[in-house]
Design a protein around this motif. Structure first.
Motif, mmCIF file in Angstrom:
data_model
loop_
_atom_site.group_PDB
_atom_site.id
_atom_site.type_symbol
_atom_site.label_atom_id
_atom_site.label_comp_id
_atom_site.label_asym_id
_atom_site.label_seq_id
_atom_site.Cartn_x
_atom_site.Cartn_y
_atom_site.Cartn_z
ATOM 1 N N LEU A 77 -1.188 59.467 -29.658
ATOM 2 C CA LEU A 77 -0.395 60.615 -30.084
ATOM 3 C C LEU A 77 0.455 60.250 -31.296
ATOM 4 O O LEU A 77 0.501 60.986 -32.292
ATOM 5 C CB LEU A 77 0.495 61.080 -28.928
ATOM 6 N N HIS A 78 1.115 59.096 -31.239
ATOM 7 C CA HIS A 78 1.937 58.649 -32.365
ATOM 8 C C HIS A 78 1.090 58.380 -33.604
ATOM 9 O O HIS A 78 1.498 58.692 -34.732
ATOM 10 C CB HIS A 78 2.709 57.388 -31.984
ATOM 11 N N VAL A 79 -0.077 57.770 -33.398
ATOM 12 C CA VAL A 79 -0.954 57.469 -34.523
ATOM 13 C C VAL A 79 -1.387 58.764 -35.216
ATOM 14 O O VAL A 79 -1.414 58.842 -36.449
ATOM 15 C CB VAL A 79 -2.198 56.683 -34.039
ATOM 16 N N THR A 80 -1.709 59.785 -34.437
ATOM 17 C CA THR A 80 -2.116 61.071 -35.006
ATOM 18 C C THR A 80 -1.013 61.667 -35.863
ATOM 19 O O THR A 80 -1.246 62.111 -36.992
ATOM 20 C CB THR A 80 -2.498 62.057 -33.892
ATOM 21 N N TYR A 81 0.211 61.668 -35.338
ATOM 22 C CA TYR A 81 1.339 62.178 -36.110
ATOM 23 C C TYR A 81 1.509 61.399 -37.410
ATOM 24 O O TYR A 81 1.759 61.979 -38.466
ATOM 25 C CB TYR A 81 2.628 62.072 -35.295
ATOM 26 N N SER A 82 1.384 60.098 -37.312
ATOM 27 C CA SER A 82 1.579 59.244 -38.486
ATOM 28 C C SER A 82 0.524 59.520 -39.551
ATOM 29 O O SER A 82 0.845 59.645 -40.736
ATOM 30 C CB SER A 82 1.533 57.773 -38.074
ATOM 31 N N LEU A 117 7.941 62.331 -52.439
ATOM 32 C CA LEU A 117 8.605 62.175 -51.144
ATOM 33 C C LEU A 117 8.229 60.859 -50.481
ATOM 34 O O LEU A 117 8.936 60.382 -49.594
ATOM 35 C CB LEU A 117 8.225 63.337 -50.218
ATOM 36 N N LEU A 118 7.119 60.286 -50.924
ATOM 37 C CA LEU A 118 6.686 59.023 -50.340
ATOM 38 C C LEU A 118 7.716 57.929 -50.583
ATOM 39 O O LEU A 118 7.969 57.096 -49.709
ATOM 40 C CB LEU A 118 5.325 58.611 -50.909
ATOM 41 N N ASN A 119 8.314 57.937 -51.792
ATOM 42 C CA ASN A 119 9.331 56.927 -52.090
ATOM 43 C C ASN A 119 10.540 57.063 -51.166
ATOM 44 O O ASN A 119 11.096 56.068 -50.701
ATOM 45 C CB ASN A 119 9.777 57.043 -53.552
ATOM 46 N N ILE A 120 10.932 58.312 -50.910
ATOM 47 C CA ILE A 120 12.045 58.540 -49.988
ATOM 48 C C ILE A 120 11.685 58.031 -48.601
ATOM 49 O O ILE A 120 12.480 57.368 -47.926
ATOM 50 C CB ILE A 120 12.400 60.035 -49.930
ATOM 51 N N LEU A 121 10.458 58.337 -48.182
ATOM 52 C CA LEU A 121 10.003 57.886 -46.875
ATOM 53 C C LEU A 121 9.966 56.364 -46.800
ATOM 54 O O LEU A 121 10.324 55.770 -45.778
ATOM 55 C CB LEU A 121 8.606 58.451 -46.581
ATOM 56 N N TYR A 173 11.891 54.214 -48.371
ATOM 57 C CA TYR A 173 13.238 53.671 -48.200
ATOM 58 C C TYR A 173 13.778 53.947 -46.794
ATOM 59 O O TYR A 173 14.451 53.093 -46.197
ATOM 60 C CB TYR A 173 14.185 54.265 -49.254
ATOM 61 N N LEU A 174 13.477 55.129 -46.268
ATOM 62 C CA LEU A 174 13.894 55.437 -44.894
ATOM 63 C C LEU A 174 13.193 54.509 -43.905
ATOM 64 O O LEU A 174 13.798 54.035 -42.941
ATOM 65 C CB LEU A 174 13.581 56.902 -44.564
ATOM 66 N N ALA A 175 11.903 54.270 -44.162
ATOM 67 C CA ALA A 175 11.136 53.381 -43.287
ATOM 68 C C ALA A 175 11.702 51.968 -43.340
ATOM 69 O O ALA A 175 11.843 51.304 -42.304
ATOM 70 C CB ALA A 175 9.663 53.382 -43.690
ATOM 71 N N ALA A 176 12.051 51.508 -44.560
ATOM 72 C CA ALA A 176 12.613 50.167 -44.707
ATOM 73 C C ALA A 176 13.942 50.058 -43.962
ATOM 74 O O ALA A 176 14.210 49.056 -43.289
ATOM 75 C CB ALA A 176 12.807 49.840 -46.186
ATOM 76 N N ALA A 177 14.774 51.095 -44.090
ATOM 77 C CA ALA A 177 16.068 51.091 -43.405
ATOM 78 C C ALA A 177 15.885 51.070 -41.898
ATOM 79 O O ALA A 177 16.584 50.348 -41.168
ATOM 80 C CB ALA A 177 16.889 52.315 -43.820
ATOM 81 N N TYR A 178 14.899 51.841 -41.419
ATOM 82 C CA TYR A 178 14.652 51.887 -39.976
ATOM 83 C C TYR A 178 14.125 50.555 -39.466
ATOM 84 O O TYR A 178 14.579 50.037 -38.440
ATOM 85 C CB TYR A 178 13.640 53.001 -39.667
ATOM 86 N N LEU A 179 13.174 49.970 -40.204
ATOM 87 C CA LEU A 179 12.622 48.682 -39.800
ATOM 88 C C LEU A 179 13.695 47.604 -39.786
ATOM 89 O O LEU A 179 13.746 46.764 -38.883
ATOM 90 C CB LEU A 179 11.484 48.273 -40.736
ATOM 91 N N ALA A 180 14.573 47.627 -40.801
ATOM 92 C CA ALA A 180 15.656 46.645 -40.849
ATOM 93 C C ALA A 180 16.620 46.843 -39.688
ATOM 94 O O ALA A 180 17.091 45.872 -39.081
ATOM 95 C CB ALA A 180 16.400 46.758 -42.182
ATOM 96 N N TRP A 181 16.896 48.103 -39.362
ATOM 97 C CA TRP A 181 17.836 48.403 -38.274
ATOM 98 C C TRP A 181 17.314 47.898 -36.930
ATOM 99 O O TRP A 181 18.031 47.215 -36.191
ATOM 100 C CB TRP A 181 18.089 49.900 -38.202
ATOM 101 N N PHE A 198 8.452 54.569 -35.682
ATOM 102 C CA PHE A 198 7.978 53.189 -35.863
ATOM 103 C C PHE A 198 6.542 53.163 -36.378
ATOM 104 O O PHE A 198 6.228 52.462 -37.336
ATOM 105 C CB PHE A 198 8.081 52.418 -34.546
ATOM 106 N N PHE A 199 5.667 53.951 -35.746
ATOM 107 C CA PHE A 199 4.270 53.950 -36.158
ATOM 108 C C PHE A 199 4.105 54.548 -37.550
ATOM 109 O O PHE A 199 3.287 54.077 -38.348
ATOM 110 C CB PHE A 199 3.406 54.699 -35.139
ATOM 111 N N LEU A 200 4.882 55.567 -37.868
ATOM 112 C CA LEU A 200 4.836 56.130 -39.208
ATOM 113 C C LEU A 200 5.263 55.088 -40.228
ATOM 114 O O LEU A 200 4.677 54.958 -41.298
ATOM 115 C CB LEU A 200 5.743 57.358 -39.296
ATOM 116 N N SER A 201 6.290 54.307 -39.883
ATOM 117 C CA SER A 201 6.769 53.257 -40.781
ATOM 118 C C SER A 201 5.708 52.182 -40.966
ATOM 119 O O SER A 201 5.456 51.725 -42.086
ATOM 120 C CB SER A 201 8.050 52.627 -40.213
ATOM 121 N N VAL A 202 5.078 51.775 -39.899
ATOM 122 C CA VAL A 202 4.057 50.732 -39.972
ATOM 123 C C VAL A 202 2.886 51.180 -40.838
ATOM 124 O O VAL A 202 2.401 50.442 -41.699
ATOM 125 C CB VAL A 202 3.565 50.356 -38.560
ATOM 126 N N PHE A 203 2.423 52.408 -40.636
ATOM 127 C CA PHE A 203 1.308 52.902 -41.421
ATOM 128 C C PHE A 203 1.691 53.028 -42.893
ATOM 129 O O PHE A 203 0.879 52.810 -43.787
ATOM 130 C CB PHE A 203 0.833 54.255 -40.877
#
Length: 212
Positions: free
Chosen positions: A58-63, A77-81, A83-91, A137-142
């Protein structure tokens, strides 16, 4: 001319390593499998494990859908995503590094009323599938590991692998955590997996920012 249809084993290996540290780290999924194994038995724990793997799909499909829309419609918008992904991964990486060793906890060995395998499956699916942090998390990884040129079919293979690997991991745990000594050792040393995953995620965040 570069063959864009060739399967990237480098991407696959990156996904596999990231996923391993994520799935091996103690969390809600591990907790529910442990509970099922102790209270409902091995069969229920295996059924719950399969439910968890379906939550991964389910998560993979959303991602996959989210990344595709971003790339095709509004690439900026990918660049914004990113940076958000990097912030989330760091957190979550820093949070994992803060994991502390804890003593053994007393777990009731009294078996509860047996549940059907369907209910056990749904327990695993809901636990994983309705976790918004897992989706992010899965969106960030992909976003980090997969190139925009990677075929959708190959991305689906990555996702299918993670679902199968997740099921295999938790089914394996279902066979071993019912043993008291093994369970106690894992509970006492689970923080090691957390801290290792924390280092990996922080490195991913730094790499993402430097290459954005």
């Amino acid at each position: 001319m570069i063959d864009t249809t060739a399967f990237s084993w480098v991407e696959f290996f990156s996904i596999a390593v990231i996923h391993f540290f994520a799935v091996a780290s103690p969390g809600p999924d591990f907790a529910v499998v442990l509970k099922q194994c102790i209270q409902q038995g091995r069969a229920a724990a295996i059924s719950t494990s399969v439910g968890i793997s379906c939550g991964i799909l389910l998560h993979v499909t959303y991602s996959l859908v989210g990344i595709g829309l971003i790339i095709k419609t509004t690439p900026w918008l990918l660049n914004i995503l990113l940076y958000l992904a990097a912030a989330y991964l760091a957190w979550i990486g820093v949070s994992a590094l803060r994991s502390q060793a804890h003593g053994q906890t007393q777990v009731s060995t009294t078996a509860g009323k047996p549940k059907s395998l369907t209910k056990s499956f749904m327990l695993g699916f809901i636990t994983n599938g309705l976790n918004p942090k897992a989706t992010l998390f899965f969106l960030s990884v992909f976003t980090v590991a997969i190139s925009s040129d990677t075929l959708l079919a190959h991305q689906m293979i990555y996702g299918l692998y993670m679902a199968i690997a997740t099921a295999a991991w938790f089914v394996f745990l279902s066979f071993i955590i019912s043993h008291k000594r093994v369970r106690a050792f894992y509970e006492l040393n689970g923080y090691i997996f957390d801290r290792t995953m924390g280092v990996v995620l922080i490195v991913m965040a730094i790499f993402l920012i430097l290459n954005s």
